[in-house]
Design an enzyme around this catalytic site. Sequence first.
Site, short mmCIF file in Angstrom:
data_model
loop_
_atom_site.label_atom_id
_atom_site.label_comp_id
_atom_site.label_asym_id
_atom_site.label_seq_id
_atom_site.Cartn_x
_atom_site.Cartn_y
_atom_site.Cartn_z
N SER A 125 0.83 -1.20 0.00
CA SER A 125 0.00 0.00 0.00
C SER A 125 0.87 1.25 0.00
O SER A 125 1.97 1.26 0.56
CB SER A 125 -0.86 -0.02 1.27
OG SER A 125 -1.44 1.23 1.48
N TYR A 150 -1.76 -1.18 10.98
CA TYR A 150 -2.02 -1.68 9.62
C TYR A 150 -0.86 -1.30 8.69
O TYR A 150 -0.30 -2.15 7.98
CB TYR A 150 -3.34 -1.10 9.08
CG TYR A 150 -3.44 -1.16 7.58
CD1 TYR A 150 -3.69 -2.35 6.93
CD2 TYR A 150 -3.24 0.00 6.80
CE1 TYR A 150 -3.76 -2.41 5.55
CE2 TYR A 150 -3.30 -0.05 5.43
CZ TYR A 150 -3.56 -1.25 4.81
OH TYR A 150 -3.60 -1.30 3.43
N LYS A 154 2.26 -3.60 6.59
CA LYS A 154 2.66 -3.54 5.17
C LYS A 154 4.17 -3.29 5.06
O LYS A 154 4.86 -3.91 4.25
CB LYS A 154 1.87 -2.46 4.43
CG LYS A 154 0.39 -2.76 4.29
CD LYS A 154 0.12 -4.04 3.51
CE LYS A 154 -1.34 -4.42 3.47
NZ LYS A 154 -1.61 -5.75 2.93
C1 UD1 Z 1 -5.95 4.61 3.59
C2 UD1 Z 1 -4.53 4.35 3.13
C3 UD1 Z 1 -4.50 3.19 2.20
C4 UD1 Z 1 -5.14 1.99 2.85
C5 UD1 Z 1 -6.56 2.33 3.19
C6 UD1 Z 1 -7.22 1.15 3.89
C7 UD1 Z 1 -3.15 6.35 2.99
C8 UD1 Z 1 -2.72 7.50 2.16
N1 UD1 Z 1 -4.03 5.53 2.41
O1 UD1 Z 1 -6.68 5.11 2.53
O2 UD1 Z 1 -3.19 2.88 1.85
O3 UD1 Z 1 -5.08 0.89 2.01
O4 UD1 Z 1 -6.58 3.44 4.07
O5 UD1 Z 1 -8.55 1.44 4.19
O6 UD1 Z 1 -2.77 6.18 4.12
N2 UD1 Z 1 -13.17 10.57 3.47
C9 UD1 Z 1 -14.16 11.47 3.76
N3 UD1 Z 1 -15.35 11.01 4.26
C10 UD1 Z 1 -15.58 9.68 4.48
C11 UD1 Z 1 -14.56 8.74 4.16
C12 UD1 Z 1 -13.35 9.23 3.68
O7 UD1 Z 1 -13.99 12.68 3.58
O8 UD1 Z 1 -16.66 9.32 4.96
C13 UD1 Z 1 -11.89 11.06 2.92
C14 UD1 Z 1 -10.69 10.74 3.78
O9 UD1 Z 1 -10.48 11.73 4.76
C15 UD1 Z 1 -9.59 10.69 2.73
C16 UD1 Z 1 -10.31 10.20 1.47
O10 UD1 Z 1 -11.69 10.41 1.70
O11 UD1 Z 1 -9.11 11.98 2.49
C17 UD1 Z 1 -10.07 8.75 1.19
O12 UD1 Z 1 -10.31 8.01 2.37
P1 UD1 Z 1 -10.36 6.44 2.41
O13 UD1 Z 1 -11.22 5.92 1.31
O14 UD1 Z 1 -10.67 6.02 3.80
O15 UD1 Z 1 -8.87 6.00 2.03
P2 UD1 Z 1 -7.46 6.46 2.64
O16 UD1 Z 1 -7.62 6.86 4.05
O17 UD1 Z 1 -6.85 7.42 1.70
#
Ligand code: UD1
Length: 341
Positions: A125, A150, A154
């Site tokens: 990841s 987590y 990795k």
């Molecule tokens: C993270 C990890 C990724 C990992 C994954 C596992 C990083 C950069 N990425 O992904 O490697 O495999 O977790 O789950 O560390 N968001 C909202 N509202 C929501 C949900 C999410 O605003 O309800 C935003 C988050 O703040 C983030 C983006 O959407 O900025 C993506 O979030 P998400 O889909 O959870 O993935 P990551 O956190 O990027």
Amino acid sequence: MAKILVTGGLGFIGSHTVVELINAGYEPVIVDNLSNSNPKILDQLGKIIGRKPAFYKLDLCSQADITELHDKEPELAGIIHFAASKAVGESVKEPLKYYQNNFFSLINLLEAYKGKKLNFVFSSSCTVYGQPDELPVTEKAPIKTATSPYGNTKQVSEEILRDVVASGSSNKIISLRYFNPVGAHSSALIGELPIGVPQNLVPFITQTAIGKRQKLTVFGDDYNTPDGSNVRDYIHVVDLAKAHVAALKYMESGVDFGGYDVFNIGTGRGSSVLEVIHAFEKTTGVKLNYEIGPRRGGDVEQVWGDVTKAAGQLHWKTELDVDAMMLTAWNWEKYIKDNPL
Ligand code: UD1
């Protein structure tokens, strides 16, 4: 046909990879303990490929199950190892669950097939980079202290794999560092199937749009990014699935890469949370109920990948854009509403 073991093959990325393996002429053999997947995905895969793939319900952390697996499948051309726990927040609360599950399964698998000449692809990841100093992040960027158990699994798993190859293992191994996989198969027969409240952005978007959730919260709009929301490199899960086939082909080609290597697997472009929301609204015509909320602890501000290494060496690149990711994710959400699994 070359047999490829796909651990976690009923999960989100695993199931899409099973389809692409079939398309590429391989014979996937699925192992899954169903801890975070639905057995009906096997039937769904059957609908796409015309027959049910081989499947064993086994737990890779169990020595007895591993022995059974090796007895039944002694000769494999390759292994793609997806099976792992992956929720960042849960890993902070239950670190031992993460260390046990993610390490024991990897070590047991390597041990069971250690004398064999096979090609091994590991699900890593972009979380290994934390917040990179430079963007886009390349594979040469320093690995920072992990921000969650987590992420630590990795990082350490990659080290284990490097050490195994350095010890003279007959396995060739590639770690693929995924950015943010989203979307679903074009048939809408498989897709992401979170158990409980989704932690990831896109399933939360589609569940809000279909009415399962009342409102989406954007976790912060005060970051140092063009629109203030976090930026990620979202990649269509079908493109990601194809990267695994490309990694197998690369190892089969006989090219001398030293037996172990890592590749970024993303699009090379970043999209903000608000851009993703707007792409969803535009492509589906559905208005999303969302509000801006506080930041989520542990989120990195922005990350997207330099993917020139994968393009040059694996001869792989993405073909699908954010609109296609949103449309296929939405079609899948509608499918499971009408056809609950
Ligand atoms: C993270 C990890 C990724 C990992 C994954 C596992 C990083 C950069 N990425 O992904 O490697 O495999 O977790 O789950 O560390 N968001 C909202 N509202 C929501 C949900 C999410 O605003 O309800 C935003 C988050 O703040 C983030 C983006 O959407 O900025 C993506 O979030 P998400 O889909 O959870 O993935 P990551 O956190 O990027």
